[in-house]
Design a protein around this motif. Structure first.
Motif, PDB file in Angstrom:
ATOM      1  N   ALA A   1       0.960  -1.099   0.017  1.00  0.00           N
ATOM      2  CA  ALA A   1      -0.022   0.179  -0.110  1.00  0.00           C
ATOM      3  C   ALA A   1       0.782   1.305   0.046  1.00  0.00           C
ATOM      4  O   ALA A   1       0.382   2.194  -0.594  1.00  0.00           O
ATOM      5  N   ALA A   2       2.080   1.244   0.760  1.00  0.00           N
ATOM      6  CA  ALA A   2       2.822   2.422   0.749  1.00  0.00           C
ATOM      7  C   ALA A   2       3.615   2.659  -0.390  1.00  0.00           C
ATOM      8  O   ALA A   2       3.533   3.789  -0.940  1.00  0.00           O
ATOM      9  N   CYS A   3       4.095   1.622  -0.982  1.00  0.00           N
ATOM     10  CA  CYS A   3       4.740   1.734  -2.410  1.00  0.00           C
ATOM     11  C   CYS A   3       3.829   2.416  -3.346  1.00  0.00           C
ATOM     12  O   CYS A   3       4.151   3.051  -4.214  1.00  0.00           O
ATOM     13  N   ALA A   4       2.354   1.860  -3.405  1.00  0.00           N
ATOM     14  CA  ALA A   4       1.563   2.345  -4.479  1.00  0.00           C
ATOM     15  C   ALA A   4       1.381   4.037  -4.253  1.00  0.00           C
ATOM     16  O   ALA A   4       1.153   4.604  -5.063  1.00  0.00           O
ATOM     17  N   HIS A   5       1.117   3.988  -2.851  1.00  0.00           N
ATOM     18  CA  HIS A   5       1.110   5.746  -2.431  1.00  0.00           C
ATOM     19  C   HIS A   5       2.148   6.635  -2.922  1.00  0.00           C
ATOM     20  O   HIS A   5       2.074   7.447  -3.514  1.00  0.00           O
ATOM     21  N   VAL A   6       3.295   5.895  -2.639  1.00  0.00           N
ATOM     22  CA  VAL A   6       4.764   6.783  -3.181  1.00  0.00           C
ATOM     23  C   VAL A   6       4.815   7.207  -4.800  1.00  0.00           C
ATOM     24  O   VAL A   6       4.826   8.339  -5.013  1.00  0.00           O
ATOM     25  N   ILE A   7       4.387   6.218  -5.441  1.00  0.00           N
ATOM     26  CA  ILE A   7       4.346   6.441  -6.966  1.00  0.00           C
ATOM     27  C   ILE A   7       3.219   7.198  -7.218  1.00  0.00           C
ATOM     28  O   ILE A   7       3.360   8.285  -8.123  1.00  0.00           O
ATOM     29  N   GLU A   8       2.134   7.242  -6.779  1.00  0.00           N
ATOM     30  CA  GLU A   8       1.007   8.193  -7.065  1.00  0.00           C
ATOM     31  C   GLU A   8       1.405   9.753  -6.422  1.00  0.00           C
ATOM     32  O   GLU A   8       1.143  10.649  -7.539  1.00  0.00           O
ATOM     33  N   ARG A   9       1.918   9.638  -5.502  1.00  0.00           N
ATOM     34  CA  ARG A   9       2.432  10.990  -4.954  1.00  0.00           C
ATOM     35  C   ARG A   9       3.486  11.659  -5.726  1.00  0.00           C
ATOM     36  O   ARG A   9       3.416  12.966  -6.223  1.00  0.00           O
ATOM     37  N   LEU A  10       4.299  10.777  -6.232  1.00  0.00           N
ATOM     38  CA  LEU A  10       5.448  11.328  -6.794  1.00  0.00           C
ATOM     39  C   LEU A  10       4.912  11.976  -8.197  1.00  0.00           C
ATOM     40  O   LEU A  10       5.453  12.912  -8.734  1.00  0.00           O
ATOM     41  N   LYS A  11       4.188  11.144  -9.030  1.00  0.00           N
ATOM     42  CA  LYS A  11       3.616  11.596 -10.260  1.00  0.00           C
ATOM     43  C   LYS A  11       2.895  13.118 -10.044  1.00  0.00           C
ATOM     44  O   LYS A  11       2.912  13.936 -10.960  1.00  0.00           O
ATOM     45  N   GLU A  12       2.360  13.391  -8.928  1.00  0.00           N
ATOM     46  CA  GLU A  12       1.542  14.363  -8.483  1.00  0.00           C
ATOM     47  C   GLU A  12       2.574  15.648  -8.263  1.00  0.00           C
ATOM     48  O   GLU A  12       2.041  16.676  -8.783  1.00  0.00           O
ATOM     49  N   ILE A  13       3.216  15.469  -7.504  1.00  0.00           N
ATOM     50  CA  ILE A  13       4.142  16.670  -6.875  1.00  0.00           C
ATOM     51  C   ILE A  13       5.611  16.723  -7.212  1.00  0.00           C
ATOM     52  O   ILE A  13       6.309  17.701  -6.794  1.00  0.00           O
ATOM     53  N   VAL A  14       6.116  15.748  -7.619  1.00  0.00           N
ATOM     54  CA  VAL A  14       7.785  15.951  -7.616  1.00  0.00           C
ATOM     55  C   VAL A  14       8.029  16.529  -8.965  1.00  0.00           C
ATOM     56  O   VAL A  14       7.601  16.384 -10.024  1.00  0.00           O
ATOM     57  N   PRO A  15       8.794  17.646  -8.912  1.00  0.00           N
ATOM     58  CA  PRO A  15       9.137  18.466  -9.972  1.00  0.00           C
ATOM     59  C   PRO A  15      10.212  17.882 -10.926  1.00  0.00           C
ATOM     60  O   PRO A  15      11.364  18.171 -10.895  1.00  0.00           O
ATOM     61  N   ILE A  16       9.466  16.907 -11.713  1.00  0.00           N
ATOM     62  CA  ILE A  16      10.463  16.128 -12.676  1.00  0.00           C
ATOM     63  C   ILE A  16       9.387  16.248 -14.137  1.00  0.00           C
ATOM     64  O   ILE A  16       8.204  16.346 -13.951  1.00  0.00           O
ATOM     65  N   TRP A  17      10.013  16.466 -15.208  1.00  0.00           N
ATOM     66  CA  TRP A  17       9.093  16.551 -16.339  1.00  0.00           C
ATOM     67  C   TRP A  17       9.722  15.514 -17.406  1.00  0.00           C
ATOM     68  O   TRP A  17      10.861  15.394 -17.576  1.00  0.00           O
ATOM     69  N   LYS A  18       8.879  14.857 -18.303  1.00  0.00           N
ATOM     70  CA  LYS A  18       9.140  13.869 -19.070  1.00  0.00           C
ATOM     71  C   LYS A  18       8.856  14.664 -20.665  1.00  0.00           C
ATOM     72  O   LYS A  18       7.896  15.249 -20.965  1.00  0.00           O
ATOM     73  N   LYS A  19       9.695  14.307 -21.351  1.00  0.00           N
ATOM     74  CA  LYS A  19       9.728  14.658 -22.836  1.00  0.00           C
ATOM     75  C   LYS A  19       9.898  13.385 -23.621  1.00  0.00           C
ATOM     76  O   LYS A  19      10.897  12.647 -23.559  1.00  0.00           O
ATOM     77  N   GLU A  20       8.894  13.353 -24.712  1.00  0.00           N
ATOM     78  CA  GLU A  20       8.943  12.054 -25.472  1.00  0.00           C
ATOM     79  C   GLU A  20       9.688  12.403 -26.718  1.00  0.00           C
ATOM     80  O   GLU A  20       9.428  13.649 -27.481  1.00  0.00           O
ATOM     81  N   HIS A  21      10.441  11.539 -27.365  1.00  0.00           N
ATOM     82  CA  HIS A  21      11.029  11.771 -28.615  1.00  0.00           C
ATOM     83  C   HIS A  21      10.582  10.935 -29.505  1.00  0.00           C
ATOM     84  O   HIS A  21      10.361   9.691 -29.242  1.00  0.00           O
TER      85      HIS A  21
END
Lengths: 80, 145
Positions: free
Chosen positions: B107-127
């Motif tokens: 449960a904690a692992c699932a929570h971490v990835i959801e929150r990471l995607k919501e708030i950690v300042p990282i951006w993805k660029k697709e080539h």
């Protein structure tokens, strides 16, 4: 006061530089800073969802600044 | 709080995340590995690029670790996120959470990835074969601290 603003991801590409310096009145807010940034970088003029941070923590547009903070603006995040 | 929170510019060592959370009093380690996918909404993707506000990202990841401990009682969390250009199949993010039992670890692992995607300042660029595009999230503003 002069404040330096860090830019990330698409905003950085649009500006062609990792940070910009803008001039704002004393006690200006993050929203005031963003207005100056947008005025300088035409391709950001229509951005509707900027996120702000102040000293590496999220902050809202109404946050008043002293001029000594580390300020950043960036688009909605997409890590993972 | 024990933990490992890091933005890395080289290929992620999955074992490093596991080692950081393992311990004799824990009976479960849940891991999540996000990998570079070769398509997005039907369009072939040739490579991914991640850009981070590294100093803030590590701080926000640490906040997520604290939040996760408060919610699930799991102090042993590791988050490693890659930046730079990734080839298809490479890990972009590795999360490990250790706990006494599997239920709270998962449960904690699932929570971490959801929150990471919501708030950690990282951006993805697709080539793509014919260009590139930044991917951007929903943009709900996180609570200010």
């Amino acid at each position: 006061m002069t404040v330096s603003v860090l830019l990330f991801a698409r905003y950085r590409e649009a500006a062609g530089t990792p940070s910009v310096e803008v001039e704002v009145p004393a006690n200006a807010t993050l929203a005031d800073v963003w207005d100056r940034v947008r005025a300088r970088i035409p391709s950001l003029r229509r951005e509707e969802r900027p996120m702000f941070s102040c000293d590496r923590a999220y902050a809202r547009g109404d946050r008043a600044l002293t001029g000594h903070e580390e300020i950043a603006v960036f688009p909605p995040v997409s890590g993972g | 709080m024990a933990g490992l929170y890091r933005i890395v510019e080289r290929p992620i060592d999955v074992e490093e995340a596991i080692r950081a959370v393992a311990g004799p009093d824990r009976g479960a380690i849940a891991t999540f590995i996000g990998t570079a996918r070769d398509h997005h909404e039907g369009r072939p993707v040739r490579a991914l690029e991640y850009h981070a506000y590294a100093e803030m990202a590590e701080q926000v990841m640490r906040d997520i670790g604290r939040e996760t401990e408060a919610l699930f009682g799991t102090p042993h969390v590791a988050i490693l996120h890659r930046t730079g250009r990734l080839t298809i199949g490479e890990p972009s993010v590795v999360i490990a959470v250790a706990a006494e039992h599997r239920r709270e670890a998962l449960a904690a692992c699932a929570h971490v990835i959801e929150r990471l995607k919501e708030i950690v300042p990282i951006w993805k660029k697709e080539h793509y074969a014919d260009g590139a595009a930044w991917i951007e999230g929903s943009g709900s503003t996180p609570a200010s601290t």
